[in-house]
Scaffold this motif. Structure first.
Motif, PDB file in Angstrom:
ATOM      1  N   ALA A   1      43.684  29.525  53.031  1.00  0.00           N
ATOM      2  CA  ALA A   1      43.531  28.811  54.298  1.00  0.00           C
ATOM      3  C   ALA A   1      42.090  28.379  54.517  1.00  0.00           C
ATOM      4  O   ALA A   1      41.812  27.257  54.955  1.00  0.00           O
ATOM      5  CB  ALA A   1      44.006  29.687  55.452  1.00  0.00           C
ATOM      6  N   GLY A   2      41.145  29.253  54.202  1.00  0.00           N
ATOM      7  CA  GLY A   2      39.738  28.910  54.363  1.00  0.00           C
ATOM      8  C   GLY A   2      39.306  27.798  53.427  1.00  0.00           C
ATOM      9  O   GLY A   2      38.593  26.870  53.824  1.00  0.00           O
TER      10      GLY A   2
ATOM     11  N   VAL B   1      35.983  37.711  51.191  1.00  0.00           N
ATOM     12  CA  VAL B   1      36.683  36.427  51.263  1.00  0.00           C
ATOM     13  C   VAL B   1      36.007  35.504  52.275  1.00  0.00           C
ATOM     14  O   VAL B   1      35.755  34.325  51.999  1.00  0.00           O
ATOM     15  CB  VAL B   1      38.164  36.653  51.628  1.00  0.00           C
ATOM     16  CG1 VAL B   1      38.845  35.341  51.979  1.00  0.00           C
ATOM     17  CG2 VAL B   1      38.887  37.345  50.478  1.00  0.00           C
ATOM     18  N   ASP B   2      35.693  36.030  53.449  1.00  0.00           N
ATOM     19  CA  ASP B   2      35.058  35.217  54.486  1.00  0.00           C
ATOM     20  C   ASP B   2      33.666  34.749  54.052  1.00  0.00           C
ATOM     21  O   ASP B   2      33.256  33.621  54.352  1.00  0.00           O
ATOM     22  CB  ASP B   2      34.948  36.011  55.789  1.00  0.00           C
ATOM     23  CG  ASP B   2      36.301  36.330  56.410  1.00  0.00           C
ATOM     24  OD1 ASP B   2      37.306  35.753  55.952  1.00  0.00           O
ATOM     25  OD2 ASP B   2      36.356  37.157  57.334  1.00  0.00           O
TER      26      ASP B   2
ATOM     27  N   SER C   1      47.630  39.253  52.133  1.00  0.00           N
ATOM     28  CA  SER C   1      46.791  38.967  53.292  1.00  0.00           C
ATOM     29  C   SER C   1      45.464  38.340  52.866  1.00  0.00           C
ATOM     30  O   SER C   1      45.003  37.356  53.464  1.00  0.00           O
ATOM     31  CB  SER C   1      46.530  40.250  54.087  1.00  0.00           C
ATOM     32  OG  SER C   1      47.726  40.788  54.599  1.00  0.00           O
ATOM     33  N   LEU C   2      44.856  38.894  51.833  1.00  0.00           N
ATOM     34  CA  LEU C   2      43.580  38.358  51.361  1.00  0.00           C
ATOM     35  C   LEU C   2      43.761  36.976  50.753  1.00  0.00           C
ATOM     36  O   LEU C   2      42.954  36.066  50.998  1.00  0.00           O
ATOM     37  CB  LEU C   2      42.980  39.304  50.325  1.00  0.00           C
ATOM     38  CG  LEU C   2      42.464  40.641  50.849  1.00  0.00           C
ATOM     39  CD1 LEU C   2      42.130  41.569  49.689  1.00  0.00           C
ATOM     40  CD2 LEU C   2      41.232  40.452  51.735  1.00  0.00           C
ATOM     41  N   ARG C   3      44.810  36.793  49.963  1.00  0.00           N
ATOM     42  CA  ARG C   3      45.024  35.495  49.320  1.00  0.00           C
ATOM     43  C   ARG C   3      45.296  34.409  50.358  1.00  0.00           C
ATOM     44  O   ARG C   3      44.744  33.301  50.268  1.00  0.00           O
ATOM     45  CB  ARG C   3      46.195  35.573  48.332  1.00  0.00           C
ATOM     46  CG  ARG C   3      46.304  34.342  47.448  1.00  0.00           C
ATOM     47  CD  ARG C   3      47.542  34.375  46.567  1.00  0.00           C
ATOM     48  NE  ARG C   3      47.429  33.430  45.463  1.00  0.00           N
ATOM     49  CZ  ARG C   3      47.639  32.120  45.559  1.00  0.00           C
ATOM     50  NH1 ARG C   3      47.968  31.587  46.718  1.00  0.00           N
ATOM     51  NH2 ARG C   3      47.513  31.343  44.480  1.00  0.00           N
ATOM     52  N   SER C   4      46.133  34.704  51.317  1.00  0.00           N
ATOM     53  CA  SER C   4      46.444  33.726  52.363  1.00  0.00           C
ATOM     54  C   SER C   4      45.196  33.338  53.141  1.00  0.00           C
ATOM     55  O   SER C   4      44.973  32.165  53.464  1.00  0.00           O
ATOM     56  CB  SER C   4      47.500  34.284  53.315  1.00  0.00           C
ATOM     57  OG  SER C   4      48.709  34.544  52.639  1.00  0.00           O
TER      58      SER C   4
END
Length: 457
Positions: A319-320, A401-402, A312-315
């Motif tokens: 994407a970002g 991540v964000d 979930s974190l990698r995706s």
């Protein structure tokens, strides 16, 4: 300014999977404020699990010499050390007759293995230096070592591997379980099948695989695995090499010294069998106990939870990054599947070191920059000048991540908010106003900041 995340579909917050030490540590920023440190450098060294820190605090009063000590605490420490060895072996699915040797780290483990391999070695050019240099130097001194270039796809690379194994005889094929640059890997089942069919054994560099996906020698059929405690949430100086006993039992001892011998006379030395054969000197008891505790904590997670958290974190991260203009996410193969949470990227017209310095000084984000001890791979990926690497772990949240994606977006739009210069080859803030943390031993950091000079960028 509108953040790239504001134009993306709403994502659910992802909390940390396990508590880690330092998760709420504040670091100073150049604007005078502070931020909770966003540790996106787990591929280099992961923070300690809280359970590991608690375990060390519990056993530290019991620490004493191990093996041959008559004192009660010596016997306790010996029991803790040998129990840790068994736990570590079980964590990587060791077979009943496999040997588990406690080492310093993956590099130590693979150098040890290179000293006992009885024949030629085949390695790919995607490897971390820890799984390249031991074979190029130590093993090559005694046997032929072939470095096989990767092909454009996983399928083509496997075909090239099979062809090389059919054309030449090898004792060992050594391969990464997950790249420390891209998180990718060849399917281990296919590698093991090809190697075993050709009469070769397989060693797995598990430094990036073991902490993030789990691994089993018995299930994969691989013959050896090496991994590091400092990447497995146990940064206390221990690692492991686990695998087939015969080479390790017969090979030249890794270090000559006490504990590795049965009897010593002026004219001859009788060595112990493995694992003691390769563990001369006083072992790292606390490091072994810490690594075992980390293994137990990871194993206790519900099935699939570790993989789901990381995917979930990698995706979300990929994407970002791919939504940002000029950002290129590095990949070895377009047909690779199930990469671990390691993502490297370049930013057009910006030096990777400058990007990393801005992320740290202006946003409190820790990433890696450079060539990640994988120079041939970076050249293959057309990134010989380096890249930026973000990597996640069990303590990573979606906020980190964000924050990275938002910070890069701001850098691309507005440029750096501070002035930066290069000192001793590293980017740093010119006239850095950030105060040092009140911790003894930061003299070198203070000296580096004072030395910052030259044209700012």
């Amino acid at each position: 300014m509108t953040s790239v995340l504001e134009t993306s579909p709403v994502c659910t917050d992802i909390p940390a999977l396990l508590p880690v030490v330092g998760a709420d540590t504040l670091v100073p920023l150049v604007d005078g404020s502070s931020a909770v440190y966003a540790n996106l450098d787990c591929a280099a060294s992961a923070p300690a699990l809280q359970s590991v820190a608690d375990r060390i605090a519990e056993v530290l009063p019991l620490y004493a010499s191990v093996h041959r000590g008559a004192g009660y605490l010596s016997q306790v420490s010996t029991a803790l050390y040998e129990s840790a060895r068994s736990t570590v072996a079980a964590f990587v699915g060791a077979r009943a007759d496999d040997v588990a040797i406690i080492t310093r780290n993956t590099t130590d483990s693979l150098n040890l293995l290179a000293g006992v391999v009885p024949g030629p070695v085949l390695v790919l050019d995607v490897e971390h230096h820890a799984n390249l240099l031991p074979w190029v130097h130590a093993a090559r001194a005694r046997h032929r070592t072939t470095i096989l270039p990767v092909a454009a796809t996983v399928a083509a690379t496997l075909d090239a591997l099979r062809a090389e194994l059919a054309a030449n005889e090898y004792a060992l094929v050594t391969v990464t379980g997950a790249s420390n640059v891209t998180g990718e890997a060849l399917p281990l089942g296919d590698v093991v099948a090809a190697a075993h069919q050709a009469g070769a054994r397989v060693a797995v560099d598990g430094a990036q695989l073991v902490p993030h996906r789990g691994f089993s020698l018995a299930a994969t059929g691989a013959d050896y695995v090496a991994f590091s405690g400092h990447k497995t949430y146990a940064p206390f100086g221990a690692g492991a090499l686990v695998g087939r006993w015969d080479w390790l039992d017969a090979g030249t001892p890794y270090l000559a010294g006490g504990g590795a011998v049965r009897d010593v006379r002026p004219d001859r030395t009788l060595w112990q069998p493995a694992p003691a054969r390769h563990e001369a000197g006083s072992p790292n008891v606390l490091g072994a106990v810490a690594l075992a505790e980390a293994c137990q904590t990871l194993v206790a997670l519900p099935a699939g939870e570790l993989t789901a958290h990381e995917e979930s974190l990698r995706s979300r991260l990929v994407a970002g990054l791919e939504a940002l203009p000029g950002v290129r996410v590095l990949r070895v193969w377009p047909d690779s599947v199930d990469p671990v949470g390691v993502v490297s990227f370049t930013v057009a017209d910006l030096d990777p070191g400058l990007v990393a310095a801005v992320l740290s000084a202006e946003h409190g984000i820790g990433v890696r920059d450079g060539r990640f001890c994988a120079h041939p791979l970076l050249a293959h990926l057309s990134a010989s000048d380096g890249a930026v690497r973000a990597s996640v772990g069990v303590g990573t949240t979606s906020e980190a991540v964000d924050r990275l994606v938002t910070a890069l977006d701001r850098l691309l739009v507005d440029g750096p908010a501070a002035e930066y210069t290069v000192v001793d080859g590293c980017w740093t803030v010119a006239d850095d106003p950030r105060p040092l943390l009140d911790v003894p031993g930061l003299d070198h950091l203070a000296a580096t900041a004072a030395a910052a000079c030259g044209p700012a960028v």
